[in-house]
Scaffold this motif. Sequence first.
Motif, short mmCIF file in Angstrom:
data_model
loop_
_atom_site.label_atom_id
_atom_site.label_comp_id
_atom_site.label_asym_id
_atom_site.label_seq_id
_atom_site.Cartn_x
_atom_site.Cartn_y
_atom_site.Cartn_z
N GLY A 8 0.80 -1.21 0.00
CA GLY A 8 0.00 0.00 0.00
C GLY A 8 0.84 1.26 0.00
O GLY A 8 2.06 1.23 -0.25
N GLN A 9 0.19 2.38 0.29
CA GLN A 9 0.85 3.68 0.21
C GLN A 9 2.01 3.77 1.20
O GLN A 9 1.94 3.26 2.31
N GLY A 10 3.06 4.43 0.76
CA GLY A 10 4.28 4.53 1.54
C GLY A 10 5.39 3.70 0.94
O GLY A 10 6.57 3.88 1.26
N SER A 11 5.03 2.78 0.04
CA SER A 11 6.04 1.94 -0.60
C SER A 11 6.56 2.55 -1.90
O SER A 11 7.45 1.98 -2.54
N GLN A 12 6.04 3.71 -2.28
CA GLN A 12 6.49 4.35 -3.52
C GLN A 12 7.88 4.97 -3.34
O GLN A 12 8.24 5.42 -2.25
N LYS A 13 8.66 4.95 -4.41
CA LYS A 13 9.94 5.64 -4.42
C LYS A 13 10.36 5.89 -5.86
O LYS A 13 9.98 5.13 -6.78
N VAL A 14 11.11 6.96 -6.09
CA VAL A 14 11.59 7.27 -7.43
C VAL A 14 12.49 6.14 -7.91
O VAL A 14 13.36 5.67 -7.18
N GLY A 15 12.25 5.70 -9.14
CA GLY A 15 13.00 4.59 -9.70
C GLY A 15 12.23 3.29 -9.66
O GLY A 15 12.67 2.28 -10.25
N MET A 16 11.08 3.28 -9.00
CA MET A 16 10.30 2.05 -8.88
C MET A 16 9.89 1.54 -10.27
O MET A 16 9.44 2.29 -11.12
N GLY A 17 10.12 0.26 -10.49
CA GLY A 17 9.74 -0.36 -11.75
C GLY A 17 10.70 -0.17 -12.90
O GLY A 17 10.52 -0.78 -13.95
N ALA A 18 11.71 0.66 -12.72
CA ALA A 18 12.60 0.99 -13.84
C ALA A 18 13.37 -0.25 -14.32
O ALA A 18 13.47 -0.50 -15.53
N GLU A 19 13.90 -1.03 -13.39
CA GLU A 19 14.65 -2.22 -13.79
C GLU A 19 13.75 -3.21 -14.53
O GLU A 19 14.14 -3.78 -15.55
N LEU A 20 12.56 -3.40 -14.04
CA LEU A 20 11.63 -4.32 -14.70
C LEU A 20 11.29 -3.83 -16.11
O LEU A 20 11.24 -4.62 -17.06
N ALA A 21 11.04 -2.52 -16.24
CA ALA A 21 10.69 -1.97 -17.55
C ALA A 21 11.85 -2.10 -18.53
O ALA A 21 11.65 -2.35 -19.72
N ASP A 22 13.07 -1.91 -18.04
CA ASP A 22 14.24 -2.03 -18.91
C ASP A 22 14.45 -3.47 -19.38
O ASP A 22 14.96 -3.71 -20.47
N ALA A 23 14.04 -4.42 -18.55
CA ALA A 23 14.34 -5.83 -18.83
C ALA A 23 13.19 -6.59 -19.49
O ALA A 23 13.43 -7.61 -20.13
N SER A 24 11.96 -6.09 -19.34
CA SER A 24 10.81 -6.92 -19.74
C SER A 24 9.73 -6.13 -20.47
O SER A 24 9.26 -5.10 -19.99
N GLU A 25 9.32 -6.66 -21.60
CA GLU A 25 8.20 -6.08 -22.34
C GLU A 25 6.92 -6.18 -21.54
O GLU A 25 6.04 -5.30 -21.63
N ALA A 26 6.79 -7.24 -20.76
CA ALA A 26 5.59 -7.42 -19.94
C ALA A 26 5.41 -6.25 -18.99
O ALA A 26 4.30 -5.73 -18.82
N ALA A 27 6.48 -5.80 -18.36
CA ALA A 27 6.41 -4.65 -17.46
C ALA A 27 6.12 -3.38 -18.24
O ALA A 27 5.29 -2.55 -17.82
N ARG A 28 6.79 -3.21 -19.37
CA ARG A 28 6.55 -2.00 -20.18
C ARG A 28 5.10 -1.92 -20.62
O ARG A 28 4.51 -0.82 -20.67
N ASP A 29 4.49 -3.05 -20.94
CA ASP A 29 3.09 -3.07 -21.35
C ASP A 29 2.18 -2.58 -20.22
O ASP A 29 1.22 -1.84 -20.46
N VAL A 30 2.48 -2.99 -19.00
CA VAL A 30 1.67 -2.55 -17.85
C VAL A 30 1.79 -1.04 -17.68
O VAL A 30 0.78 -0.33 -17.56
N PHE A 31 3.02 -0.53 -17.67
CA PHE A 31 3.20 0.90 -17.45
C PHE A 31 2.59 1.71 -18.58
O PHE A 31 2.02 2.79 -18.36
N GLY A 32 2.68 1.20 -19.80
CA GLY A 32 2.09 1.90 -20.94
C GLY A 32 0.58 1.95 -20.85
O GLY A 32 -0.04 2.98 -21.15
N GLU A 33 -0.04 0.85 -20.43
CA GLU A 33 -1.50 0.82 -20.31
C GLU A 33 -1.98 1.76 -19.21
O GLU A 33 -3.01 2.44 -19.37
N VAL A 34 -1.25 1.82 -18.10
CA VAL A 34 -1.63 2.73 -17.02
C VAL A 34 -1.47 4.18 -17.46
O VAL A 34 -2.34 5.03 -17.20
N ASP A 35 -0.39 4.49 -18.17
CA ASP A 35 -0.20 5.85 -18.70
C ASP A 35 -1.38 6.24 -19.59
O ASP A 35 -1.92 7.35 -19.50
#
Length: 312
Positions: A8-35
């Motif tokens: 939940g809230q409080g676990s956010q931090k700058v850089g979150m998800g960056a490694e996953l997005a760099d390594a995986s299309e699956a992660a990029r698809d999630v972030f793109g859909e949310v955007d």
Amino acid sequence: MRAFLFPGQGSQKVGMGAELADASEAARDVFGEVDEALLQKLSTMMREGPEDQLTLTTNAQPAIMANAIATLRVLERDFGIKLEAHGHCVAGHSLGEYAALCAVGAFSLTDTARLLKLRGRAMQSAVPVGEGTMAVLLGADIEQAKALADAAAQGEICEIANDNDPTQVVISGHTAAIERAVVLVKEFGIKRGMILNVSAPFHCSLMQPAADRMAEALTITSPAAFTLPVYANVSAAAVTDPEHERALLVEQVTGRVRWRESVLAMRADGVESFVELGGKVLGPMVSRIDKDAQVTNLVTMADLEAFAKEMA
């Protein structure tokens, strides 16, 4: 038996998800859909900041969900570990309950992002800035926290918001009442009380305007059938009926997050292993609730790879 957990809230931090997005299309698809769903570049804010913008409730809530779901999608698509095949139930802390519901098919990713954006706005606007706040009580059990909150209220709102684990309870309400509570902690045998840097008094009765807005939104976008039971925050019990869950999500806005009780309920129902997706907040709480529980935190690609090997 295994439970998958969503932070939940409080676990956010700058850089979150960056490694996953760099390594995986699956992660990029999630972030793109949310955007796309939110009509904003939330993924850029998650990667680059600024931190003060990411911390805003309206951004933090969908960002934390997106990171957790991206972690799940990478686990499923890149490593072949399906939630339904390897899990028996899910649970999430506060906004994490929405991520849990998304994970088991109750909401689409797009709908989850939009609901959390609305939820963040509604909670932020429910109480004028400065009129409400929250505090964490360290070294407090639920009985001590309840007695303190009652004593500090003095006609104002001072309520238990989160029962996190046997040593940590969060209270919420009018600023003056919460400040009185922090001053009084020693009188109630509590080790320490700290005002939290939050923008609103979440999970207390001051949030009723936000609960009303979520009731409307969840009537329009109701949960569909889900593939695994969800342990709901306000009931600390397994839920399988979508209409029941819809009502509990509305109640959750003003209600107590009964996390300690939820973990104990899962343990009583046979859960031995707890896997937190996209964070390292809930896992330590689980360990403090029950030292015999098996806890795994999945954040990095290395974490996911190791977990996949373990499941093979």
